[in-house]
Design a protein around this motif. Structure first.
Motif, PDB file in Angstrom:
ATOM      1  N   ARG B  59      45.366 -36.630  30.572  1.00  0.00           N
ATOM      2  CA  ARG B  59      43.928 -36.910  30.546  1.00  0.00           C
ATOM      3  C   ARG B  59      43.211 -35.633  30.927  1.00  0.00           C
ATOM      4  O   ARG B  59      43.517 -35.027  31.949  1.00  0.00           O
ATOM      5  N   ARG B  60      42.259 -35.240  30.117  1.00  0.00           N
ATOM      6  CA  ARG B  60      41.635 -33.955  30.387  1.00  0.00           C
ATOM      7  C   ARG B  60      40.698 -34.044  31.587  1.00  0.00           C
ATOM      8  O   ARG B  60      40.033 -35.035  31.826  1.00  0.00           O
ATOM      9  N   SER B  61      40.710 -33.019  32.380  1.00  0.00           N
ATOM     10  CA  SER B  61      39.904 -32.997  33.595  1.00  0.00           C
ATOM     11  C   SER B  61      38.448 -32.699  33.284  1.00  0.00           C
ATOM     12  O   SER B  61      38.108 -31.630  32.787  1.00  0.00           O
ATOM     13  N   ALA B  62      37.612 -33.680  33.589  1.00  0.00           N
ATOM     14  CA  ALA B  62      36.187 -33.499  33.314  1.00  0.00           C
ATOM     15  C   ALA B  62      35.638 -32.353  34.156  1.00  0.00           C
ATOM     16  O   ALA B  62      34.751 -31.625  33.706  1.00  0.00           O
ATOM     17  N   THR B  63      36.174 -32.173  35.343  1.00  0.00           N
ATOM     18  CA  THR B  63      35.603 -31.115  36.171  1.00  0.00           C
ATOM     19  C   THR B  63      35.964 -29.739  35.630  1.00  0.00           C
ATOM     20  O   THR B  63      35.154 -28.831  35.647  1.00  0.00           O
ATOM     21  N   ALA B  64      37.168 -29.601  35.090  1.00  0.00           N
ATOM     22  CA  ALA B  64      37.529 -28.314  34.492  1.00  0.00           C
ATOM     23  C   ALA B  64      36.656 -28.033  33.273  1.00  0.00           C
ATOM     24  O   ALA B  64      36.185 -26.913  33.071  1.00  0.00           O
ATOM     25  N   VAL B  65      36.430 -29.061  32.491  1.00  0.00           N
ATOM     26  CA  VAL B  65      35.573 -28.883  31.316  1.00  0.00           C
ATOM     27  C   VAL B  65      34.183 -28.457  31.752  1.00  0.00           C
ATOM     28  O   VAL B  65      33.585 -27.535  31.189  1.00  0.00           O
ATOM     29  N   ALA B  66      33.686 -29.122  32.764  1.00  0.00           N
ATOM     30  CA  ALA B  66      32.338 -28.805  33.241  1.00  0.00           C
ATOM     31  C   ALA B  66      32.275 -27.368  33.722  1.00  0.00           C
ATOM     32  O   ALA B  66      31.337 -26.629  33.407  1.00  0.00           O
ATOM     33  N   LEU B  67      33.295 -26.942  34.452  1.00  0.00           N
ATOM     34  CA  LEU B  67      33.302 -25.564  34.956  1.00  0.00           C
ATOM     35  C   LEU B  67      33.316 -24.576  33.797  1.00  0.00           C
ATOM     36  O   LEU B  67      32.543 -23.631  33.758  1.00  0.00           O
ATOM     37  N   ALA B  68      34.200 -24.826  32.850  1.00  0.00           N
ATOM     38  CA  ALA B  68      34.335 -23.910  31.728  1.00  0.00           C
ATOM     39  C   ALA B  68      33.046 -23.850  30.906  1.00  0.00           C
ATOM     40  O   ALA B  68      32.636 -22.801  30.434  1.00  0.00           O
ATOM     41  N   HIS B  69      32.416 -24.991  30.776  1.00  0.00           N
ATOM     42  CA  HIS B  69      31.182 -25.038  30.003  1.00  0.00           C
ATOM     43  C   HIS B  69      29.984 -24.520  30.781  1.00  0.00           C
ATOM     44  O   HIS B  69      28.948 -24.215  30.212  1.00  0.00           O
ATOM     45  N   GLY B  70      30.149 -24.495  32.079  1.00  0.00           N
ATOM     46  CA  GLY B  70      29.040 -24.019  32.891  1.00  0.00           C
ATOM     47  C   GLY B  70      27.918 -25.016  33.058  1.00  0.00           C
ATOM     48  O   GLY B  70      26.802 -24.681  33.397  1.00  0.00           O
ATOM     49  N   ARG B  71      28.199 -26.267  32.809  1.00  0.00           N
ATOM     50  CA  ARG B  71      27.145 -27.268  33.028  1.00  0.00           C
ATOM     51  C   ARG B  71      27.770 -28.628  33.293  1.00  0.00           C
ATOM     52  O   ARG B  71      28.876 -28.923  32.831  1.00  0.00           O
TER      53      ARG B  71
END
Lengths: 338, 338
Positions: B59-71
């Motif tokens: 399951r992909r980590s929403a927090t990692a995605v958020a960090l990478a996206h910067g928002r």
DNA sequence: CTGAAAGCGCTTACAG
DNA sequence: CTGAAAGCGCTTACAG
């Protein structure tokens, strides 16, 4: 150069720990120490860092912290509703408890019980916060609960505990069945021949409130009328109430919640049937308004907020850092003194 | 080695994109492409990745995605309450809109208006989600709103717009003042000498509902009685109602919300004063139950859910990616053909 | 007391 | 179509 059109992004990029470090002339680790209140920082350094923090308006990114720590301090509650008294009160209890524990609380409403919609909500919730509470008082909630992956910490507020294909689940519930039976017996004790029931939407034929009511009637050898009702709100109660009002044999009505009871009372009133003179009505929940109805409503008080808090603490137990217990391993190197 | 006690962590570590990559024999970038539905992946590769995803329960980590996206796609609403009808209905509107937009909704209740508590809540909310909606219908909300840093996108549902030390703020409100005046005029038009007011807690002397009521009385040259009431709930209405019931000159009462009105009606009933025969009562909000009171309640309907949705869209406008408009810079290299 | 290194789990260019 | 590199903003050891 002047030849490039300049693009102004509306919002300046937020300062990071490294920006602060540069401004203060230290490493970013030192900044981290300062903002985390580590004691091992020289007074002067700390002051410079703090000044830079202030000047740059630095705010630490919660998502970066969460990533670095490998855990989110967040919890989402999945619920079919947020405004009906029972749901809202459970939510309130959960919110209080999670706030006290310093966790963030997200909420996601299950608007329909349609499979794909529920699945989307569950998945969003799962990768959003890693810990879930579902209020499964309706079909959407029951669906949602079935879709939660086994390894995701979660707690479910249910109508009544049930085997879910053998899986053990962390259920929480109140003994509505006993309460409904008690209310029914009370009415019977008042001399009513039988008690009619205006139900909240039934999850199963053996929904606890309905089951308790039925049991009490059977016990007493009283006839068991068909339950009425097809909704949660006052309007549904009103409609059921009109049917009941048209039947002169009806003298006692148990309702699945206080809103329904208000609707029944209104319908009886319109039909000219006096309450409690000709018809007795009992509700369920004890919403804050119910004591002020005219007549004030006899009802079953439920501690929804307490239930919400219990949900939280059960969940919290699951996600708390496991305490790794050291074990004394007894081998051959020890013995009693000679 | 057997000499170390082994520590079992209760929950196995979740699979990352790299674990999946290894299992599928590809790079983690390719896994990223697959889970994001990029089309540029060979069928066979995709299948292997998907199989690995399935097998590892990735399951992909929403927090990692958020960090990478910067928002963060998250929003938190700060509110003094979640169960009173007005608050709950605004919340419902916000929730609907944010869910439709795919954003997560966190909620944080301001339990007291004590400075440090409010500040803690605001700060937590700010670094938790980067976008805020505050429901400022009470002191805690008003406090909170003042503490929001200027660069944090936010929207405030207020009683009435006001200058906040000159800062422009994204307010949203309904015209309660006009509505209260209209309700008051309606009662006056019925022939009442004056109208009494049972207030929701006043933020200022010029709280819009109170102001509208007062204005209408002054306009009509009617006496302006002292407003009563010191709470939001039915009980507060009941207590105010008892005072009013004791005064035979009282024939019309406007209430700051429907709960208060229910309390007033109950008190009048107990005092033997008929409604509307002897005393007229008007509420505010039009909660779903109000049409089913006995007598059914004349009230002012407010579109709280619509207001909630409006809050969201105003906020969404603030956080949407700014569209960077290209500009044609006209210099000397262009001209009309000879 | 303080800094250089590595890593949390992802994404975005950049090269093949 | 696919991989190596760098980076998002922080924290946790590890060396001074």
């Amino acid at each position: 150069m002047d030849v490039t059109g300049h693009t102004t992004s509306s919002r300046p990029k937020a300062a990071s720990i490294r920006d602060v470090a540069k401004a203060a002339g230290v490493s970013h680790q030192t900044v981290s120490r300062v903002i985390n209140g580590s004691s091992k920082v020289k007074e002067a350094t700390r002051d410079r860092v703090l000044a830079a923090v202030e000047e740059l308006g630095f705010r630490r990114s919660a998502t970066a912290v969460a990533l670095a720590h490998g855990r989110t301090r967040a919890l989402t509650v999945l619920t079919g509703n947020t405004t009906l008294y029972g749901y809202a009160a459970v939510l309130q209890g959960i919110e209080e408890a999670s706030r006290a524990a310093g966790m963030s609380l997200a909420i996601s409403v299950l608007e329909s019980d349609e499979e794909t919609a529920v699945r989307a909500a569950v998945e969003h919730a799962v990768d959003d916060s890693g810990a879930l509470i579902v209020i499964a008082y309706d079909k959407a909630g029951v669906q949602a609960q079935r879709m939660i992956p086994e390894d995701v910490p979660h707690v479910v507020a249910v109508e009544t505990p049930a085997d879910d294909e053998g899986r053990q689940r962390p259920w929480i519930w109140t003994d509505d069945r006993a309460a409904a039976a008690e209310a029914t017996r009370y009415l019977l004790g008042l001399g009513h021949r039988t008690v009619h029931y205006v139900a909240i939407p039934l999850l199963t034929e053996s929904s606890p409130r309905a089951a308790g009511w039925r049991t009490a009637l059977l016990e007493a050898g009283a006839p068991v009328p068909e339950p009425l009702g097809d909704g949660w709100d006052t309007k549904a109660g009103y409609e059921a109430g009109r049917m009941l009002a048209a039947d002169p044999s009806v003298t006692a009505v148990l309702c699945g919640n206080d809103d329904l009871a208000l609707g029944v009372i209104r319908a009886m009133h319109e039909a000219g049937r006096a309450i409690p003179g000709e018809v007795s009505v009992i509700g369920f929940d004890d919403a804050p308004q119910s004591a002020y109805f005219t007549p004030s409503l006899t009802t079953v008080r439920l501690d929804f907020a307490g239930l919400g808090r219990a949900c939280f603490s059960l969940l919290h137990d699951q996600i708390a850092e496991p305490v790794i217990a050291p074990h004394l391993i007894i081998r051959e190197s020890t013995g009693s003194p000679a």
